[in-house]
Design an enzyme around this catalytic site. Structure first.
Site, mmCIF file in Angstrom:
data_model
loop_
_atom_site.group_PDB
_atom_site.id
_atom_site.type_symbol
_atom_site.label_atom_id
_atom_site.label_comp_id
_atom_site.label_asym_id
_atom_site.label_seq_id
_atom_site.Cartn_x
_atom_site.Cartn_y
_atom_site.Cartn_z
ATOM 1 N N HIS A 251 0.839 -1.207 0.000
ATOM 2 C CA HIS A 251 0.000 0.000 0.000
ATOM 3 C C HIS A 251 0.871 1.253 0.000
ATOM 4 O O HIS A 251 0.621 2.183 -0.775
ATOM 5 C CB HIS A 251 -0.899 0.049 1.242
ATOM 6 C CG HIS A 251 -1.957 -0.991 1.290
ATOM 7 N ND1 HIS A 251 -2.147 -1.802 2.394
ATOM 8 C CD2 HIS A 251 -2.906 -1.359 0.392
ATOM 9 C CE1 HIS A 251 -3.174 -2.617 2.165
ATOM 10 N NE2 HIS A 251 -3.640 -2.372 0.952
ATOM 11 N N ARG B 232 -1.661 -5.954 -8.284
ATOM 12 C CA ARG B 232 -0.603 -6.889 -7.910
ATOM 13 C C ARG B 232 -0.388 -7.931 -9.000
ATOM 14 O O ARG B 232 0.719 -8.333 -9.270
ATOM 15 C CB ARG B 232 -0.960 -7.607 -6.606
ATOM 16 C CG ARG B 232 -0.941 -6.702 -5.398
ATOM 17 C CD ARG B 232 -1.366 -7.469 -4.192
ATOM 18 N NE ARG B 232 -2.730 -7.954 -4.404
ATOM 19 C CZ ARG B 232 -3.626 -8.096 -3.464
ATOM 20 N NH1 ARG B 232 -3.332 -7.820 -2.235
ATOM 21 N NH2 ARG B 232 -4.829 -8.533 -3.736
ATOM 22 N N SER C 28 -3.138 -7.895 2.573
ATOM 23 C CA SER C 28 -3.439 -7.749 4.004
ATOM 24 C C SER C 28 -3.978 -9.043 4.600
ATOM 25 O O SER C 28 -3.623 -9.426 5.710
ATOM 26 C CB SER C 28 -4.445 -6.615 4.225
ATOM 27 O OG SER C 28 -3.892 -5.382 3.886
#
Length: 163
Positions: free
Chosen positions: A17, A95, A133
Site C-alpha cells: 500500500h 498486484r 493484508s
C-alpha cells in the site's frame, strides 16, 4: 489542485500500500486515502485503528514526497467518495493479472456513473506484488514473521491485536 483518491480497507496497511501511495503522490497535489468501512470484510482492526495506522504511515510519506496526504473514512459508493473529496483521479494498485479483471469492471461502472473521474492503475513493485493484508494477518496469526510485509509499527499493532 490535482486531487487523487486511493481507496482500500487497509486492514492493515502494508508495504505494498505504501509503495502505491508513494508513487501516487507523484501524480497529484493531494492524495486522499479512502479507508473503506466495509464491514462485509470483517476487518481485524476497527475503522479508527485503520485510519490511525494510515495517518501514521502517511505522515512519513508526506514529508518524503511533499504531497498532502489525508485519511478519509467512507462507506458510500467509490465514485461518490471521489466527489466528496474533490478527486479527479482514482488510484488503484494492481498486484497481478487476477486483480485486473475486477478492477476493469469497477472502472466501467464508475465511468458509467461519472466519466469525468479517471482511474489510474499502478503496478506494485515486484517485491510487493505478493503482499495482501489478508495473507499478512494469516501469517501473523500462525506465528510467522511479517516484517517483510509491514512496517515495525504496524507489525507491533498486528501482534498486539492477535494477543
Amino acid at each position: 489542485m490535482r486531487v487523487g483518491l486511493y481507496p482500500g480497507t487497509f486492514d492493515p496497511i502494508t508495504l505494498g500500500h505504501t509503495d502505491i501511495i508513494r508513487r501516487g503522490c507523484a501524480l497529484v497535489d493531494r492524495l486522499v486515502i479512502g479507508v473503506a468501512i466495509n464491514t462485509g470484510k470483517n476487518p481485524m482492526f476497527s475503522l479508527e485503528e485503520r485510519v490511525a495506522m494510515v495517518e501514521a504511515e502517511c505522515a512519513k510519506l508526506t514529508v518524503e514526497t511533499g504531497t498532502e496526504i489525508i485519511a478519509h473514512p467512507f462507506e458510500n459508493l467509490l465514485i461518490d467518495c471521489a466527489h466528496d473529496v474533490g478527486a479527479q483521479i482514482i488510484i488503484r494498485g494492481l498486484r497481478a493479472v487476477t486483480d485486473f479483471e475486477y478492477e476493469y469492471q469497477m472502472v466501467g461502472m464508475n465511468r458509467a456513473m461519472d466519466d469525468s473521474v479517471e482511474t489510474v492503475f499502478l503496478m506494485a513493485e515486484a517485491k510487493y506484488q505478493a503482499i495482501a493484508s489478508k495473507l499478512v494477518k494469516e501469517i501473523a496469526k500462525l506465528g510467522g514473521d511479517v516484517s517483510k510485509f509491514v512496517t515495525s509499527s504496524v507489525k507491533d499493532q498486528l501482534l498486539e491485536k492477535i494477543g
